[in-house]
Design an enzyme around this catalytic site. Structure first.
Site, PDB file in Angstrom:
ATOM      1  N   SER A  51       4.314  -0.742  -0.894  1.00 52.86           N
ATOM      2  CA  SER A  51       4.171  -0.737  -2.095  1.00 52.86           C
ATOM      3  C   SER A  51       4.185   0.652  -2.800  1.00 52.86           C
ATOM      4  CB  SER A  51       2.883  -1.568  -2.514  1.00 52.86           C
ATOM      5  OG  SER A  51       1.986  -0.775  -2.348  1.00 52.86           O
ATOM      6  N   LYS A  75      -3.282   2.393  -4.107  1.00 59.12           N
ATOM      7  CA  LYS A  75      -2.624   2.362  -5.126  1.00 59.12           C
ATOM      8  C   LYS A  75      -3.008   3.353  -6.319  1.00 59.12           C
ATOM      9  CE  LYS A  75      -0.844  -1.945  -4.626  1.00 59.12           C
ATOM     10  NZ  LYS A  75      -0.845  -1.920  -3.251  1.00 59.12           N
TER      11      LYS A  75
END
Length: 140
Positions: free
Chosen positions: A54, A93
């Site tokens: 990701s 993230k």
């Protein structure tokens, strides 16, 4: 033979605490694994091994070592190691906080992944471990 452009590299050891998800959040494995030796100029407190894809837009790939400086707050747009789902899962993230909406958005660096969004009371369901400040990648 003496090379004028080679300098000794000062290193130090960073504790490798476990894995952090770069994809769907994974169980927060805080168990001590081993040490990673890296440049002493890296101002980190610990490191984690990235799992998943990701964060590939930030050049962080599966298996990379991510160095993290412990801090409770990060600036908007910085990459953070975050514990989510009531301290059970860890993820890496890009962090965004919108005060006027009482909202935090954790964004992946891969369009295949949806944002993780926390609003109002859900803001109690995560906390920041620290700011990602460097990573180490193997040559492939």
């Amino acid at each position: 033979i003496k090379f004028e452009n080679l300098f000794p590299l000062e290193t130090k050891k960073f504790p490798l605490l476990g894995n952090i998800a770069c994809g769907e959040p994974i169980f927060a494995d805080q168990k001590f694994e081993l040490y990673v030796e890296a440049g002493a100029n890296i101002r980190a407190d610990f490191c984690l091994r990235a799992k998943g894809d990701s964060m590939i837009g930030a050049r962080i790939y599966d298996g990379d070592i991510v160095f993290v400086r412990k801090q409770d707050i990060v600036e908007n747009g910085e990459i953070a190691a975050v514990i989510v789902n009531n301290d059970s899962e860890a993820t890496l993230k890009r962090f965004y906080y919108y005060t006027e909406k009482s909202m935090v958005i954790l964004k992946a660096e891969n369009p295949a992944y949806e944002d993780l969004i926390f609003t109002n009371d859900e803001l109690n369901n995560f906390h920041i471990l620290g700011k990602a400040i460097a990573f180490q990648s193997d040559v492939k």
